[in-house]
Design a protein around this motif. Structure first.
Motif, PDB file in Angstrom:
ATOM      1  N   VAL A   6      11.284 -72.097 -17.708  1.00  0.00           N
ATOM      2  CA  VAL A   6      10.842 -73.485 -17.546  1.00  0.00           C
ATOM      3  C   VAL A   6      12.014 -74.256 -16.967  1.00  0.00           C
ATOM      4  O   VAL A   6      13.099 -74.302 -17.554  1.00  0.00           O
ATOM      5  N   LEU A   7      11.806 -74.838 -15.803  1.00  0.00           N
ATOM      6  CA  LEU A   7      12.887 -75.542 -15.114  1.00  0.00           C
ATOM      7  C   LEU A   7      13.175 -76.884 -15.776  1.00  0.00           C
ATOM      8  O   LEU A   7      12.347 -77.397 -16.545  1.00  0.00           O
ATOM      9  N   PRO A   8      14.341 -77.465 -15.499  1.00  0.00           N
ATOM     10  CA  PRO A   8      14.691 -78.761 -16.116  1.00  0.00           C
ATOM     11  C   PRO A   8      13.654 -79.854 -15.889  1.00  0.00           C
ATOM     12  O   PRO A   8      13.510 -80.760 -16.713  1.00  0.00           O
ATOM     13  N   ASP A   9      12.891 -79.766 -14.770  1.00  0.00           N
ATOM     14  CA  ASP A   9      11.874 -80.790 -14.522  1.00  0.00           C
ATOM     15  C   ASP A   9      10.537 -80.457 -15.179  1.00  0.00           C
ATOM     16  O   ASP A   9       9.542 -81.153 -14.977  1.00  0.00           O
ATOM     17  N   GLY A  10      10.508 -79.360 -15.969  1.00  0.00           N
ATOM     18  CA  GLY A  10       9.295 -79.008 -16.708  1.00  0.00           C
ATOM     19  C   GLY A  10       8.399 -78.000 -16.017  1.00  0.00           C
ATOM     20  O   GLY A  10       7.431 -77.514 -16.602  1.00  0.00           O
ATOM     21  N   ARG A  11       8.695 -77.677 -14.760  1.00  0.00           N
ATOM     22  CA  ARG A  11       7.861 -76.709 -14.044  1.00  0.00           C
ATOM     23  C   ARG A  11       8.094 -75.298 -14.565  1.00  0.00           C
ATOM     24  O   ARG A  11       9.222 -74.926 -14.919  1.00  0.00           O
ATOM     25  N   GLU A  12       7.020 -74.504 -14.600  1.00  0.00           N
ATOM     26  CA  GLU A  12       7.144 -73.090 -14.955  1.00  0.00           C
ATOM     27  C   GLU A  12       7.405 -72.279 -13.689  1.00  0.00           C
ATOM     28  O   GLU A  12       6.805 -72.518 -12.652  1.00  0.00           O
ATOM     29  N   SER A  13       8.314 -71.332 -13.796  1.00  0.00           N
ATOM     30  CA  SER A  13       8.649 -70.508 -12.643  1.00  0.00           C
ATOM     31  C   SER A  13       9.225 -69.184 -13.134  1.00  0.00           C
ATOM     32  O   SER A  13       9.082 -68.837 -14.310  1.00  0.00           O
ATOM     33  N   THR A  14       9.863 -68.456 -12.232  1.00  0.00           N
ATOM     34  CA  THR A  14      10.552 -67.211 -12.605  1.00  0.00           C
ATOM     35  C   THR A  14      11.942 -67.233 -11.986  1.00  0.00           C
ATOM     36  O   THR A  14      12.202 -67.938 -11.002  1.00  0.00           O
ATOM     37  N   VAL A  15      12.828 -66.458 -12.554  1.00  0.00           N
ATOM     38  CA  VAL A  15      14.195 -66.366 -12.018  1.00  0.00           C
ATOM     39  C   VAL A  15      14.159 -65.856 -10.580  1.00  0.00           C
ATOM     40  O   VAL A  15      14.866 -66.355  -9.702  1.00  0.00           O
ATOM     41  N   ARG A  16      13.323 -64.871 -10.317  1.00  0.00           N
ATOM     42  CA  ARG A  16      13.233 -64.282  -8.975  1.00  0.00           C
ATOM     43  C   ARG A  16      12.856 -65.320  -7.929  1.00  0.00           C
ATOM     44  O   ARG A  16      13.453 -65.391  -6.861  1.00  0.00           O
ATOM     45  N   LEU A  17      11.857 -66.149  -8.242  1.00  0.00           N
ATOM     46  CA  LEU A  17      11.401 -67.141  -7.272  1.00  0.00           C
ATOM     47  C   LEU A  17      12.439 -68.239  -7.049  1.00  0.00           C
ATOM     48  O   LEU A  17      12.579 -68.753  -5.945  1.00  0.00           O
ATOM     49  N   GLU A  18      13.170 -68.605  -8.089  1.00  0.00           N
ATOM     50  CA  GLU A  18      14.142 -69.689  -7.956  1.00  0.00           C
ATOM     51  C   GLU A  18      15.419 -69.241  -7.255  1.00  0.00           C
ATOM     52  O   GLU A  18      15.986 -69.964  -6.444  1.00  0.00           O
ATOM     53  N   LEU A  19      15.883 -68.039  -7.546  1.00  0.00           N
ATOM     54  CA  LEU A  19      17.153 -67.581  -6.952  1.00  0.00           C
ATOM     55  C   LEU A  19      16.948 -66.855  -5.633  1.00  0.00           C
ATOM     56  O   LEU A  19      17.916 -66.609  -4.909  1.00  0.00           O
ATOM     57  N   GLN A  20      15.716 -66.469  -5.335  1.00  0.00           N
ATOM     58  CA  GLN A  20      15.350 -65.844  -4.058  1.00  0.00           C
ATOM     59  C   GLN A  20      16.297 -64.695  -3.710  1.00  0.00           C
ATOM     60  O   GLN A  20      16.439 -63.747  -4.467  1.00  0.00           O
ATOM     61  N   GLU A  21      16.975 -64.777  -2.543  1.00  0.00           N
ATOM     62  CA  GLU A  21      17.773 -63.647  -2.063  1.00  0.00           C
ATOM     63  C   GLU A  21      19.000 -63.367  -2.925  1.00  0.00           C
ATOM     64  O   GLU A  21      19.616 -62.306  -2.820  1.00  0.00           O
ATOM     65  N   LEU A  22      19.366 -64.299  -3.810  1.00  0.00           N
ATOM     66  CA  LEU A  22      20.518 -64.095  -4.701  1.00  0.00           C
ATOM     67  C   LEU A  22      20.129 -63.369  -5.987  1.00  0.00           C
ATOM     68  O   LEU A  22      20.995 -62.928  -6.744  1.00  0.00           O
ATOM     69  N   HIS A  23      18.832 -63.252  -6.223  1.00  0.00           N
ATOM     70  CA  HIS A  23      18.364 -62.729  -7.507  1.00  0.00           C
ATOM     71  C   HIS A  23      18.836 -61.308  -7.768  1.00  0.00           C
ATOM     72  O   HIS A  23      19.322 -60.988  -8.863  1.00  0.00           O
ATOM     73  N   SER A  24      18.713 -60.422  -6.788  1.00  0.00           N
ATOM     74  CA  SER A  24      19.020 -59.007  -7.020  1.00  0.00           C
ATOM     75  C   SER A  24      20.470 -58.807  -7.438  1.00  0.00           C
ATOM     76  O   SER A  24      20.756 -58.108  -8.410  1.00  0.00           O
ATOM     77  N   ALA A  25      21.409 -59.411  -6.705  1.00  0.00           N
ATOM     78  CA  ALA A  25      22.827 -59.241  -7.021  1.00  0.00           C
ATOM     79  C   ALA A  25      23.161 -59.807  -8.398  1.00  0.00           C
ATOM     80  O   ALA A  25      23.882 -59.190  -9.191  1.00  0.00           O
ATOM     81  N   LEU A  26      22.621 -60.998  -8.701  1.00  0.00           N
ATOM     82  CA  LEU A  26      22.935 -61.624  -9.985  1.00  0.00           C
ATOM     83  C   LEU A  26      22.281 -60.862 -11.132  1.00  0.00           C
ATOM     84  O   LEU A  26      22.869 -60.737 -12.222  1.00  0.00           O
ATOM     85  N   GLU A  27      21.091 -60.338 -10.903  1.00  0.00           N
ATOM     86  CA  GLU A  27      20.416 -59.566 -11.948  1.00  0.00           C
ATOM     87  C   GLU A  27      21.165 -58.264 -12.234  1.00  0.00           C
ATOM     88  O   GLU A  27      21.276 -57.840 -13.391  1.00  0.00           O
ATOM     89  N   GLU A  28      21.689 -57.621 -11.196  1.00  0.00           N
ATOM     90  CA  GLU A  28      22.478 -56.406 -11.418  1.00  0.00           C
ATOM     91  C   GLU A  28      23.766 -56.733 -12.172  1.00  0.00           C
ATOM     92  O   GLU A  28      24.177 -55.983 -13.068  1.00  0.00           O
TER      93      GLU A  28
END
Length: 774
Positions: free
Chosen positions: A606-628
């Motif tokens: 849940v983002l600070p503005d109250g929207r529901e999302s996922t880490v993958r969608l918010e971090l986009q191309e940075l998600h894989s490296a940060l998740e590893e």
């Protein structure tokens, strides 16, 4: 006032840095006002004669009339795309109809000049394409557009460059000593081949992989299950075909061409061997630098690309690929920009947006499809709605249908009920494009024969991290090792509740992660370059939220890496008093924790503005490296937590950190364009800055046991919080600051190169080869 002509061309007005302003103007006004805009240059190059095709501009042209110029060129109309324009201009001006894989984007050239006594101001960003034909196209094969072109001719590259350098008045001027000289440099370097030097360079690249034969005993399988295994292996081989297509449009043809020409010369053999490891012309261990060029690529024949000519079989060209690996792989149009995708996505309904960002489809252009079908797109502008989604089940249907049939047959033979369910559901998913049920079946698999097959990881999509590549892992379950690891899956909720982040970010429902240890028999698809030792799936956030994840450990792969890579690294880079602390138990146990930790921490947020999302969608191309990086560093934190709870022996308390330190040098060698290597650089540099890792005067490293625990926890907290808040700016800052090859890392990496320590393994699958021998 008279209505404007329907044929009047509108161009997008750009900023001086090349970005769209949102304004479009007629071509005449753009050149009157000196607005920045875009165009394409298409050069046709004859490989056998080293000649370029030139066109003579029609006398009625308002710029450089009657002068010899580029093979084909034209403005990119407002809303239109670069590659579609290049293809259309070539067809309209010269009557040459070529597919997407004939065009190689070399560079972008900014031309700024004023002609016609100041009445024509040309501030133009030109996408410069090269089409490589094997021999010259007969001049009578061209169909010239009289309003644009009055003649064509071939000229040698050297002569043409000389004429431009002398500013010959019969030729449109280009500064060959400036940026446009790259055209001639590209061609010259490409065909100035020293076969011996190139062979040595490829051999050095190959030597970084230690060949290892992997297999497993099959005596636990019944005859029916062995028959099923053969069918499953054949399905897995088809997965390779799909992955090659997912990487790049010309990749399958390149693979077939290299394989067919392997026996022609020792150099050709080296090209094929290194290509087979990377599954593309880009080297995974060299920041995806190209080790092949279009000059090495497949030759294709198009009998009907031009007007027919008596006794000429037709146009032969090289299937092109760019020197820079496409960030969107073959999931998006090669000339699509992120902004274009975002504008299109924002025009969609919520369900359509989810589809656009979904795992299991590719994004295409309608205008490109129209050209492929030989439909004239006309001069009208193409809107952002030119983009649309095509499901995997349609895009790869011919391959998936064959794989589906094989899996259904295998499902009818196997004696394991859970495997039967998995095979039938996965076969159905290949054709329906709905993978939910088959992923649940995979999580519940309880079979001696272990099968993972389908689209999963998103590493190849470095544009957004949305699209999944196909892969397969086939193995035999190691029951003894699997039983020993039950501890980790059973304590996931405890780990989640104790994670070093704000309690409000912690999930209250974490499902135990089933862990299976297998001896790998065969892998395919997205298994290029460095080999994985484990994986944690699925990545579908719906399943992760409801059911958690499941983990598969590849024990024989881990053993091979430890023996051939980690021990030599430890001997070279770890202080002598700590070398004995590097052991397989610590290495393997951390790998388990790494995979477990993919299943905990933030996923749906849940983002600070109250929207529901996922880490993958918010971090986009940075998600894989940060998740590893998260799985790695939180995995290390988790080991310490287990030890503190007396769930693991205290003998691991030092060896796990030293083994991790040695492992840092192993993973960083994968390169900073690869998610695991990028994540590992981040961790090493953070821990080194916090003095948890110490560099000694002799060039070796050791762990500072007094500081490492706090440093691990601080980085774990940092990454988890970024993920929980979906803070892409913070993720960018963290990666920019720490994801780099610092001097300490460079010192270690250079030492390993000098000692010729392998970077990874190149598996050979003896059992699979025997089973599938024709």
């Amino acid at each position: 006032m008279a209505a404007p002509s329907q044929q009047e061309e509108y161009l997008d007005v750009l900023t001086k840095s090349g970005h769209k302003t949102g304004i479009s103007k007629t071509r005449g006004l753009v050149h009157r006002d000196g607005d920045y805009h875009r165009a394409v240059h298409v050069w046709i190059y004859s490989e056998s004669t080293h000649e370029l095709l030139l066109q003579k501009r029609a006398d009625c042209k308002d710029s450089w009339p009657g002068q010899w110029d580029i093979s084909s060129a034209g403005h990119i109309s407002a809303g239109d795309s670069s590659l579609v324009t290049a293809r259309r201009e070539l067809q309209e001006e010269l009557g040459v109809d070529l597919p997407e894989d004939a065009f190689e984007l070399l560079f972008v050239f900014l031309q700024e000049c004023v002609i016609n006594d100041g009445n024509y101001i040309n501030n133009e960003f030109n996408d410069v394409y090269l089409v490589t034909t094997i021999a010259p196209i007969p001049l009578e094969a061209f169909s010239l557009q009289e309003s644009e072109v009055s003649a064509v001719k071939y000229i040698s590259c050297e002569e043409y460059k000389s004429l431009l350098a002398k500013e010959d008045p019969f030729y449109v001027p280009y500064d060959v000593n400036g940026q446009y000289g790259q055209l001639f440099d590209f061609i010259a370097q490409r065909y100035r081949e020293n076969r011996e030097e190139r062979s040595l360079a490829l051999q050095r690249q190959l030597n970084r992989y230690a060949p290892v034969t992997l297999g497993a005993e099959l005596q636990w399988l019944s005859d029916a299950d062995k028959e099923a295994l053969e069918l499953i292996l054949k399905a897995a081989m088809i997965i390779d075909d799909i992955f090659y297509q997912q990487v790049c449009v010309s990749n399958p043809a390149l693979r077939d061409y290299l394989k067919d020409h392997v026996d022609i010369s020792p150099l050709n053999k080296l090209k094929w061997e290194y290509f087979a490891i990377n599954k593309s012309p880009w080297s995974s261990l060299d920041e995806n630098q190209a080790f092949l060029t279009t000059a090495d690529s497949a030759i294709k024949l198009l009998p009907h690309a031009t007007k027919p000519v008596l006794d000429w079989k037709g146009l032969e060209y090289r299937a092109a690929f760019p020197l820079t690996k496409p960030p969107g792989a073959n999931f998006y149009p090669s000339d699509m920009e992120k902004l274009e995708f975002e504008l299109w996505k924002n025009s969609l309904s919520e369900d359509e947006k989810q589809e656009a960002m979904g795992f299991f489809n590719v994004v295409k252009r309608r205008s490109g499809v129209n050209l492929d079908a030989h439909i004239d797109g006309g001069d009208c502008a193409v809107s952002v709605h030119d983009l649309y989604c095509v499901p995997f089940s349609e895009e790869y249907r011919s391959h998936l249908k064959k794989a589906s049939d094989l899996l259904h047959k295998a499902g009818g033979l196997t004696s394991f009920p859970s495997l039967k369910r998995l095979l039938h559901s996965k076969a159905d998913a290949f054709l329906s494009n709905d993978y939910y049920d088959s992923d649940i079946a995979w999580m519940e698999l309880d079979s001696k024969l272990d099968v993972t097959i389908g689209p999963y990881e998103t590493y190849e999509d470095t544009l957004f991290g949305y699209k999944a590549t196909f892969e397969a892992f086939i193995g035999i379950r190691d029951d003894n090792a699997t039983e020993k690891l039950k501890l980790f899956g059973d304590h996931l909720l405890v780990l989640e509740q104790n994670l070093p982040m704000n309690d409000s970010f912690k999930s209250k429902d974490v499902s135990p992660a089933p862990i299976r240890v297998i001896q790998l028999l065969y892998n395919s698809g997205d298994v290029k370059g460095p080999q994985t030792v484990a994986f944690n799936l699925p990545n579908d956030e719906r399943i992760v939220k409801d059911r958690g994840t499941s983990m598969v450990m590849l024990k024989n792969v881990s053993e091979a890496k430890f023996e051939h890579i980690l021990l030599p690294i430890a001997k070279a880079c770890i202080s002598k008093e700590q070398q004995d602390l590097v052991d397989f138990d610590s290495f393997f146990t951390h790998t388990i924790c790494h995979e477990c930790c993919h299943g905990i921490g933030p996923h749906s947020i849940v983002l600070p503005d109250g929207r529901e999302s996922t880490v993958r969608l918010e971090l986009q191309e940075l998600h894989s490296a940060l998740e590893e990086a998260k799985a790695d560093i939180v995995g290390l934190w988790a080991l310490n937590f287990f030890i503190s709870q007396d769930l693991l022996p205290s003998t691991l308390s030092k060896s796990m950190y030293v083994s991790f330190l040695a492992g840092c040098f192993r993973s960083v060698r994968f390169g900073l364009d690869e998610a695991h290597g990028k994540g590992q650089a981040l961790q090493f540099n953070w821990l080194f800055e916090k003095e948890a890792f110490i560099l000694h005067p002799d060039g070796r490293f050791s762990v500072n046991f007094d500081k490492v625990k706090d440093a691990v926890e601080s980085l774990s907290s940092k990454i988890l919080t970024i993920q929980a808040t979906g803070d892409k700016n913070a993720a960018t800052s963290l990666l920019q600051e720490y994801c780099k090859i610092t001097n300490p890392l460079r010192l270690a990496l250079d030492k390993l190169v000098c000692l010729e320590v392998p970077v990874d393994i190149a598996p050979k699958f003896s059992v699979a080869d025997q089973i599938c021998v024709e």
